[in-house]
Design an enzyme around this catalytic site. Structure first.
Site: not given
Length: 271
Positions: A14, A132, A146, A150
């Site tokens: 989106s 990634s 975070y 990844k």
């Protein structure tokens, strides 16, 4: 309905990288299905068919993949782009917050992969493109969870790629650096902020905001995603943009002590 055109499914489509990637894939000749947690019914915008999807839900993931196969009769490319960030020192964040990051960034990606693989294996071809980050191979103080998510995406992707090549399916990684999106505006703050980290947390927020403001255009990352989807001989890893390329090279060639020092300098950490 079936189509002879290749079909791509893009999660988190989106806004930001996902939106740009969807448009780039349309331009590259794909039928594109984009997903969002806020899509209402089946809608179309700019040539992209939108479906509602929660990658943290097994039922939602299975239902969307079945819809795509039923509607188009095939699925050639999955772009796992949906994800969330983290903010604050690791000690300040609750396990519940950390679990949410992994449930979307890692297990959401795994759910999507498991859902599409039977179809891709049956047709003897397919590409799973996982978005990634440079934080998949370098540390990110004050965004540790975070970065951990990844790093997990990198390890999972490279391993599964080896499993699937003989079946005509590839798993590829896109590694962007800071990109001009609303990423920093959407970071949930830590549940238990501690005074001992307050000053450095605020500094890191400034560093991150400046990096995103001066970051790459999402269209640049989208162009790399489209290349990964169409390259006759795809690479396992695609760095996206000049900054990501430089960071990747430095990580490989600079001695670890010097690289560590540079990380502290860039993040304005003492010592």
């Amino acid at each position: 309905m079936t189509t002879h055109r290749p079909v791509a499914l893009v999660t988190g489509a989106s806004s930001g990288i996902g939106k740009a990637a969807s448009l780039a894939l349309v331009e590259a000749g794909f039928e594109v299905v984009g997903t969002s947690r806020n899509a209402t019914g089946v809608t179309q915008r700019d040539g992209v068919t939108f479906l509602n999807l929660d990658v943290a839900s097994d039922a939602s993931v299975t239902g969307v993949v079945e819809q795509v196969i039923s509607r188009f009769g095939r699925l050639d490319v999955l772009v796992n782009n949906a994800g969330i960030g983290s903010a604050g020192a690791a000690e300040e964040r609750s396990v519940a917050q950390d679990r949410q990051v992994f449930d979307i960034n890692v297990f959401g990606l795994i759910r999507m992969t498991k859902a599409v693989l039977p179809h891709m294996r049956a047709q003897g071809s397919g590409r799973i493109i996982n978005v990634s980050s440079v934080f998949g191979f370098v540390p990110a103080p004050y965004m540790a969870v975070y970065a951990a998510s990844k790093h997990a995406v990198e390890g999972y992707s490279e391993s599964v790629d080896h499993e699937l090549r003989e079946h005509g399916v590839r798993v590829l990684l896109i590694e962007p650096a800071a990109t001009r999106t609303a990423f920093d505006a959407q970071l949930p703050q830590p549940d238990t902020p501690l005074p001992v980290y307050a000053k450095q947390r605020q500094i890191y927020d400034q560093v991150l905001a400046a990096g995103i403001k001066d970051g790459d255009d999402p269209a640049l990352v989208a162009k790399v995603i489209a290349a990964a989807a169409t390259d006759p001989k795809p690479k396992l890893r695609y760095t996206a943009g000049p900054t990501a390329g430089r960071v990747s090279t430095l990580r490989r060639v600079v001695p670890s002590r010097l690289f560590d020092r540079q990380i502290r300098k860039l993040n304005r950490l003492p010592g």
